[in-house]
Design a protein around this motif. Structure first.
Motif, PDB file in Angstrom:
ATOM      1  N   ILE A 194       0.833  -1.208   0.000  1.00 27.60           N
ATOM      2  CA  ILE A 194       0.000   0.000   0.000  1.00 27.60           C
ATOM      3  C   ILE A 194       0.866   1.256   0.000  1.00 27.60           C
ATOM      4  O   ILE A 194       0.569   2.232  -0.709  1.00 27.60           O
ATOM      5  CB  ILE A 194      -0.953  -0.002   1.216  1.00 27.60           C
ATOM      6  CG1 ILE A 194      -2.010  -1.090   1.042  1.00 27.60           C
ATOM      7  CG2 ILE A 194      -1.635   1.355   1.375  1.00 27.60           C
ATOM      8  CD1 ILE A 194      -2.834  -1.351   2.279  1.00 27.60           C
ATOM      9  N   SER A 195       1.937   1.250   0.773  1.00 28.53           N
ATOM     10  CA  SER A 195       2.831   2.409   0.812  1.00 28.53           C
ATOM     11  C   SER A 195       3.442   2.682  -0.561  1.00 28.53           C
ATOM     12  O   SER A 195       3.534   3.829  -1.003  1.00 28.53           O
ATOM     13  CB  SER A 195       3.936   2.197   1.850  1.00 28.53           C
ATOM     14  OG  SER A 195       3.393   2.158   3.156  1.00 28.53           O
TER      15      SER A 195
ATOM     16  N   ALA B  15       2.696   5.946  -2.998  1.00 23.25           N
ATOM     17  CA  ALA B  15       3.813   6.763  -3.466  1.00 23.25           C
ATOM     18  C   ALA B  15       3.916   6.787  -4.994  1.00 23.25           C
ATOM     19  O   ALA B  15       4.795   7.460  -5.544  1.00 23.25           O
ATOM     20  CB  ALA B  15       5.121   6.249  -2.874  1.00 23.25           C
ATOM     21  N   GLY B  16       3.042   6.061  -5.664  1.00 21.25           N
ATOM     22  CA  GLY B  16       3.029   6.073  -7.119  1.00 21.25           C
ATOM     23  C   GLY B  16       3.911   5.051  -7.783  1.00 21.25           C
ATOM     24  O   GLY B  16       4.067   5.061  -9.015  1.00 21.25           O
ATOM     25  N   HIS B  17       4.493   4.141  -6.992  1.00 19.04           N
ATOM     26  CA  HIS B  17       5.391   3.141  -7.569  1.00 19.04           C
ATOM     27  C   HIS B  17       4.643   1.926  -8.121  1.00 19.04           C
ATOM     28  O   HIS B  17       5.206   1.167  -8.913  1.00 19.04           O
ATOM     29  CB  HIS B  17       6.406   2.690  -6.526  1.00 19.04           C
ATOM     30  CG  HIS B  17       7.276   3.795  -6.010  1.00 19.04           C
ATOM     31  ND1 HIS B  17       8.133   4.505  -6.828  1.00 19.04           N
ATOM     32  CD2 HIS B  17       7.407   4.331  -4.771  1.00 19.04           C
ATOM     33  CE1 HIS B  17       8.763   5.423  -6.104  1.00 19.04           C
ATOM     34  NE2 HIS B  17       8.335   5.336  -4.865  1.00 19.04           N
ATOM     35  N   LEU B  18       3.420   1.723  -7.685  1.00 20.16           N
ATOM     36  CA  LEU B  18       2.597   0.625  -8.183  1.00 20.16           C
ATOM     37  C   LEU B  18       1.333   1.212  -8.794  1.00 20.16           C
ATOM     38  O   LEU B  18       0.736   2.134  -8.235  1.00 20.16           O
ATOM     39  CB  LEU B  18       2.228  -0.343  -7.048  1.00 20.16           C
ATOM     40  CG  LEU B  18       3.401  -1.012  -6.320  1.00 20.16           C
ATOM     41  CD1 LEU B  18       2.886  -1.876  -5.185  1.00 20.16           C
ATOM     42  CD2 LEU B  18       4.238  -1.840  -7.282  1.00 20.16           C
TER      43      LEU B  18
ATOM     44  N   ASP C  98      -1.627  -0.382  -9.548  1.00 15.82           N
ATOM     45  CA  ASP C  98      -2.916  -0.896  -9.099  1.00 15.82           C
ATOM     46  C   ASP C  98      -2.703  -1.842  -7.933  1.00 15.82           C
ATOM     47  O   ASP C  98      -1.618  -1.887  -7.346  1.00 15.82           O
ATOM     48  CB  ASP C  98      -3.648  -1.605 -10.247  1.00 15.82           C
ATOM     49  CG  ASP C  98      -2.785  -2.676 -10.917  1.00 15.82           C
ATOM     50  OD1 ASP C  98      -2.042  -3.376 -10.191  1.00 15.82           O
ATOM     51  OD2 ASP C  98      -2.859  -2.817 -12.152  1.00 15.82           O
ATOM     52  N   GLY C  99      -3.747  -2.609  -7.607  1.00 14.55           N
ATOM     53  CA  GLY C  99      -3.670  -3.498  -6.454  1.00 14.55           C
ATOM     54  C   GLY C  99      -3.194  -4.900  -6.757  1.00 14.55           C
ATOM     55  O   GLY C  99      -3.264  -5.772  -5.883  1.00 14.55           O
ATOM     56  N   SER C 100      -2.675  -5.147  -7.968  1.00 15.44           N
ATOM     57  CA  SER C 100      -2.278  -6.513  -8.314  1.00 15.44           C
ATOM     58  C   SER C 100      -1.101  -6.997  -7.468  1.00 15.44           C
ATOM     59  O   SER C 100      -1.071  -8.155  -7.042  1.00 15.44           O
ATOM     60  CB  SER C 100      -1.942  -6.611  -9.803  1.00 15.44           C
ATOM     61  OG  SER C 100      -0.905  -5.714 -10.153  1.00 15.44           O
ATOM     62  N   THR C 101      -0.131  -6.115  -7.220  1.00 13.37           N
ATOM     63  CA  THR C 101       1.008  -6.519  -6.382  1.00 13.37           C
ATOM     64  C   THR C 101       0.563  -6.759  -4.947  1.00 13.37           C
ATOM     65  O   THR C 101       1.030  -7.692  -4.284  1.00 13.37           O
ATOM     66  CB  THR C 101       2.112  -5.449  -6.418  1.00 13.37           C
ATOM     67  OG1 THR C 101       2.578  -5.293  -7.755  1.00 13.37           O
ATOM     68  CG2 THR C 101       3.292  -5.847  -5.527  1.00 13.37           C
ATOM     69  N   TYR C 102      -0.341  -5.911  -4.479  1.00 13.96           N
ATOM     70  CA  TYR C 102      -0.899  -6.087  -3.126  1.00 13.96           C
ATOM     71  C   TYR C 102      -1.509  -7.481  -3.001  1.00 13.96           C
ATOM     72  O   TYR C 102      -1.250  -8.199  -2.031  1.00 13.96           O
ATOM     73  CB  TYR C 102      -1.951  -5.010  -2.876  1.00 13.96           C
ATOM     74  CG  TYR C 102      -2.705  -5.169  -1.579  1.00 13.96           C
ATOM     75  CD1 TYR C 102      -2.248  -4.558  -0.413  1.00 13.96           C
ATOM     76  CD2 TYR C 102      -3.870  -5.928  -1.511  1.00 13.96           C
ATOM     77  CE1 TYR C 102      -2.941  -4.707   0.783  1.00 13.96           C
ATOM     78  CE2 TYR C 102      -4.563  -6.078  -0.323  1.00 13.96           C
ATOM     79  CZ  TYR C 102      -4.098  -5.463   0.822  1.00 13.96           C
ATOM     80  OH  TYR C 102      -4.780  -5.611   2.000  1.00 13.96           O
TER      81      TYR C 102
END
Length: 207
Positions: free
Chosen positions: A177-178, A182-185, A187-191
């Protein structure tokens, strides 16, 4: 003979309490909005009072000082997260329930950017939650411990301390989420990937 007066007194006290809670919520909303839009320098009793339409005396009486206000905001943020997670519909299957809590936690974090910044990003320089506040904050996430315990009992997860799994899951979620905030990801796929990976780590090993 005394039931009517006592009933009136109870109704008055209930109304007084409701008014107090409403004012407290309004002050916290004003404060967190100022924090989000104008930064921590805007969190003065005078500015908050002006925005909320009350006196500074009311704020001092309710929160004590700026530190007390910051701690109230910190606890309110975790309480909002608790209510959000508790609102996730129950599933008969505990693993399905645990899987549903992941996206709900991310949604809660992204929906409350002002509270998130205070809770996890030290948005108010110098503010350190008391040990009592930290204990209450972690207790707000006890639903994770309970659902994980149900998963262990059902055999979905290997026997271990539920808090151990919950903290690992929390750490993975917060990291993703962080980075997303911060704009590095994008969408939520990595989460989803990292949180599901944590759950997989605690699945029983096949013999």
């Amino acid at each position: 003979m005394t039931s009517a007066p006592m009933g009136l007194q109870g109704a008055y006290l209930l109304g007084e309490r409701a008014g107090h809670d409403e004012l407290r919520s309004r002050l916290l909303d004003v404060a967190v909005n100022l924090l989000e839009t104008d930064g921590p320098e805007s969190l003065t009793m005078r500015r908050i009072a002006a925005e909320a339409g009350c006196t500074t005396t009311v704020i001092y009486t309710m929160f004590g000082n700026r530190e007390g206000l910051a701690e109230a905001l910190y606890l309110e943020g975790f309480e909002r997260f608790r209510r959000f997670l508790e609102s996730v519909p129950q599933r008969r299957d505990p693993l399905e329930h645990l899987t549903a809590l992941g996206p709900a936690y991310r949604e809660a974090c992204l929906a409350e950017p002002g509270y998130y910044s205070l809770m996890f990003e030290r948005a108010i320089p110098g503010f350190e939650p008391s040990e009592r506040a930290r204990t209450l904050a972690r207790a707000a996430l006890n639903i994770l411990d309970r659902v994980i315990a149900d998963c262990i009992s059902a055999g979905y997860l290997a026997p271990t301390q539920p808090r151990k799994v919950a903290d690992a899951l929390w750490a993975a979620a917060q990291g993703a989420i962080s980075l997303e905030r911060a704009g590095h990801l994008r969408d939520g796929s990595t989460y989803e990937t990292v949180t599901m990976a944590v759950i997989s780590c605690y699945r029983p090993r096949k013999k």
